[in-house]
Enzyme design. Structure first.
Site, short mmCIF file in Angstrom:
data_model
loop_
_atom_site.label_atom_id
_atom_site.label_comp_id
_atom_site.label_asym_id
_atom_site.label_seq_id
_atom_site.Cartn_x
_atom_site.Cartn_y
_atom_site.Cartn_z
N GLY A 150 0.83 -1.18 0.00
CA GLY A 150 0.00 0.00 0.00
C GLY A 150 0.87 1.24 0.00
N GLU A 151 0.33 2.29 0.56
CA GLU A 151 0.98 3.59 0.49
C GLU A 151 2.40 3.55 1.09
OE1 GLU A 151 0.81 6.05 3.32
OE2 GLU A 151 1.52 7.77 2.14
N THR A 168 4.57 0.94 1.59
CA THR A 168 5.49 0.12 0.80
C THR A 168 5.82 0.78 -0.54
OG1 THR A 168 4.49 -1.83 1.81
CG2 THR A 168 5.80 -2.20 -0.17
N ASP A 203 -7.95 -0.95 1.69
CA ASP A 203 -8.51 0.39 1.84
C ASP A 203 -8.79 1.09 0.50
OD1 ASP A 203 -8.49 0.27 4.58
OD2 ASP A 203 -6.47 1.06 4.76
N GLY A 227 -10.74 1.52 7.63
CA GLY A 227 -10.67 2.77 6.88
C GLY A 227 -10.32 3.92 7.80
N ARG A 230 -9.49 -8.62 6.25
CA ARG A 230 -8.30 -8.79 5.42
C ARG A 230 -7.85 -10.24 5.29
NH1 ARG A 230 -4.57 -5.49 5.80
NH2 ARG A 230 -5.35 -3.74 6.98
#
EC number: 2.7.1.11
Lengths: 343, 343, 343, 343
Positions: C102-103, C105, C127, C170, C276
């Site tokens: 995600g953001e 990594t 997300d 979220g 998840r």
């Protein structure tokens, strides 16, 4: 310290891996070694085996199929195979065998036990047709899959004002058909144990239409047969290599007959092998776990020739010879109960 | 204040109720009335309608099928039916019609639009073969059901060292086969758009066995056809009342061919109507909700003759005539991508 | 011939294994070797790696989690780690790295790319908050799980005449809340992007009761915040080790407030990590497969510093710096659409 | 001809609608009328009833919740309510009442029976804590939902090397925790019946890490309590309006303790009301159907003061006073079996 073998035979079904895992885990508690025998009795004849450790069974509880593979080989069919099987038992130092299977595998287990081989059985078959146990491993999952399919087909039947026929497994017994039929709210359930009357069925379906219920669901076991003299044509069916009627026979025959007699649109679904695949239900996982543990305990007690069975809420040993003496057919009281709700 | 009509035609599929609900809810926001037309165009011809209120659509978002029923009646086949349809539009004061359906229903909508009837379309079909929209309502759910079936069959294939053939819907296009085949990790995918080469397939399957992969999964769309000159016998197939090849043809033909050529045990599952039943996926519910709302907005703007379509992430109007001009066949780049993973 | 590395970082999510499998399969087509890097960037710093073969990725397509493990280690935090990472790239002959995350990594991937390391990114996060791609891997599955939970809670809400609050993941964006809320037919949806007005919410809930709808469902993203000056007490919340508000804060606060103001029975469910886990949906499996293949193709073209993205129906490269420039927040047009259906 | 009443009380659970449907269908066979009593005993006190016909129960077999609504009102708390209840029985000509519920509802049924009211009970509760029956309606579904959650959390635990705690329902008994724990392969199971030793648990978890199993799953019933003198701080917990400990207490306490003592990352999921929602499993549908039919038969035989019970494979009547004499706690032999597999 002791070495035991475990194998799975016959058709695969959900819960086999849970049973294998339980056998290995319980054996480890006893500090025993476990030999996994590949592809049923075939692996013991051919010496196709592998050691099973804690690591081998990690993560398999929820997985369908069997990590050991399976086959339908009968180990007592000829004397050479039997000798090779004995040699392998000796070679691998196997002091007891746990055989998970249905009627075929368990009958072979009994035959071997009678020849002096220390074996215990675990009943698994989606068909639920092994005697002396109220449930076999795999049955609950098969019923769950079949019921889910009926739920889905129900909406189509309703939207299109159709008769939907769903053909489920069960060549000799109708357990899946009956259970999934009740759970799915089927309007007709046809099982091998009770020859069906096509005229009566069509009459019921017509009445539903007359009463404004413009759709119906019919659950039929693949081995369902017509009552004699009711005018249902049962042509010679294709027979496969095991002497079984080919899948899909009865469902399509019924479709033709119902369309002709009732004058409605009929659709057929043959559920097929989906019924024996995928992750087992919690019920099957728990049953398989308890049966696996108990089977190992029987080997510890040298209580051979037995099958573990679900009796009430308990897992108890029964004699293999009683378990395979005859197929466990559908409880007709329960079926009558289901029938009162037809239509 | 305005009165609009909504109908669902063609094969039923998951998400239709979500679309009907959205139409009604959006109409209520505009303070409009909604007439539910039963059984597709048939209901408009016969005047078989019912008012739809907030209450009618309560709790239907997650339900499969269609509360309005469906049929395959073509309203422009004869002039009498067309007149009755016009009369009913007038009688019920319907100032705009929303037609949810596949190619047949939408083509009829176009024909009616060309005759001056104010109609907009919503594309729904599990086959995903309507042009100008990247997805149709019902497709995601059908793929999900088919993938779940492949997952289940996978464990059986593996345990029994078999080739499993799963025949999915798709007479003219292979979207379901391709998507479920990729998602389920199929070893071969056969679609109508690309005639298959039986020799190549059997060669691939043999190679898998040679490389120790003693099982394979083949996904085949019901309308798949052999490449000419490859020795695959495609006998005259049974044709049903709609001119369609009867379900189950190609799967069983393939089985015979593969067993003969590869010498392995093959099993067939015909997934059938299960693919169009049951609760829609969230993807289909959201798509149907957005399309339903947008369709009502088109009626508000008197922007008739359009179909709502998924374009990128947006729901936009496209011309009905473009949407039904030709079937949307499988993206062959994507199929080539899937093929690189075969074997 | 070439050697490439692949890693998964950040929170785990369904579809990671499908992406790893695609990377390995595509690399094998190119006759490349693949090094699996364990536990995100940490494994590259520590040299914790393993070769990945056809065999390593067999059967993982449908499995949740990641066979490579994951962590939240930032490789550019200090110069020593960065040097060790460079040394390991050299040591293992890695000529290109695929980072799935995600953001966090992907930002690390960008930082490394700027320092000359050949890296491409694959966006995964339940997300769905990575820019330049319409969907991230894992989002569809999370929405499916959350919707299933709402479906279940709906029956309880109805039977007990309750308000049910379901808190979904979220922290900064409300994609899951919005999508599951629409798909589950929620009566209120609270997202971080749009501060909520507790008075308005309670007014809506009261109106439902007044209109005879004696139950309601409220979906709230864990990061939802109240509009200023609306009298909602937002006490200092417990903060966990990552600086995040602890799960379960907002749901319970809402419960107290709604019970006090509306005078009804309220129950809270914090969905948590279930969102998840488990088998990915077909949508996520296909997306992950296509992204994995495309990422390998980017390495082939030496087109580094890119992230693969879903644009319309295509998988295309975008610049990593654009992808991580800002969080992708909820499309407010879509949210307004959802809101019209509240109540 | 006869008129009977049916009600559902206590917490809702999957399978109630299946039971109501069976009651109505069986009554129709006897040509009886059925009065549906809304919201448990409350509806009988207030005269809030509705006739139930074939039509009322169409399509509800697979639906969660209860179409009759439910409450926790005790009809014998004051003499006025009791008189109103008697008046309504007379007013509606009710000659027998079927009460579906857990311990509270069935105890009230017993109290009414002792006051001369003709009542029979059907045991439903996800907790499975009613005596004299091996299973209650709703339990199998709750276990299935909880096991599915554990399956999902397992992949996260494994990917992140975490301890995952999952808190399931069970204030006084640990049936759900035990069954889902066995089925989900939990490493620790904590139930109210057996106070836990936090030191032992942490020791086991540490050992797993030492043996290379870098993750664990702990299933805890909400009512689990620590063994005295083991240093586990059990602070005063928040108590809700029914005198129950608020959900989520024990899970978070355990998390803090395990993180402190074992030094690993722990996550908690409180499963909550999801456990009692949604479509019942086939097992619960069949059980509910059989129990509903049998309950009507008991009314026919004027065999009041009984509860229908699952005994082995049969549905048999037992005395209400025996059924509610004490809670059915977990079979400790089975729990010991589960424990041997911990770690």
């Amino acid at each position: 310290m002791k070495t035991i073998g475990v194998l799975t035979g016959g058709g695969d079904c959900p819960g086999l891996n849970a049973a294998i895992r339980a056998v290995v885990k319980q054996a480890i508690i006893y500090d025993w070694e476990v030999i996994g025998i590949r592809n049923g009795w075939k692996g013991l004849i051919e010496g196709d085996v592998e050691p099973l450790t804690h690591y081998s069974v990690s993560g398999i509880l929820s997985k369908g199929g069997t990590i050991l593979g399976t086959s339908r080989v009968n180990p007592t069919k000829n004397i050479e195979d039997l000798q090779r099987l004995r040699d392998n038992i000796k070679k691998y130092g196997i002091s007891g065998i746990i055989a998970c299977g249905g009627e075929g595998t368990l009958s072979a287990a009994l035959a071997l036990y009678r020849r002096g081989i220390p074996v215990v059985g675990i009943p698994k078959t989606i068909d639920n047709d092994v005697s002396c146990t109220s449930k076999t491993i795999g049955f609950d999952t098969a019923v769950t899959i079949a019921t889910d399919a009926i739920d889905r087909l129900h909406t189509t039947a309703e939207s299109h004002h159709r008769v939907i026929i769903i053909e489920v497994m069960g060549r000799h017994v109708g357990w899946i058909a009956m259970a999934a039929g009740i759970a799915g709210g089927a309007n007709e359930i046809l099982i091998p144990e009770v020859p069906f009357d096509i005229e009566e069925i069509c009459e019921n379906l017509k009445q539903r239409y007359d009463h404004g219920k413009a759709y119906s669901t019919v659950v039929v076991a693949e081995g369902a047969i017509p009552k004699e003299g009711t005018g249902f044509r049962m042509p010679e069916q294709e027979i496969d290599e095991y002497g079984h009627v080919k899948l899909g026979g009865i469902g399509y025959l019924l479709k033709d007959e119902i369309e002709k007699r009732v004058g409605v649109d009929v659709r057929v679904t043959i559920l097929g092998h989906i019924q024996r695949g995928g992750s087992p239900t919690p019920f099957d996982r728990i049953l398989a776990t308890r049966m696996g543990i108990t089977a190992v305990k029987l080997l510890k007690d040298e209580d051979y020739g037995k099958m573990v069975a679900l009796r009430g809420s308990k897992i108890l040993p029964v004699k293999l010879e009683d378990a395979v003496a005859k197929l466990k057919t559908v409880d007709l009281d329960l079926f009558d109960l289901a029938k009162t709700f037809f239509g």
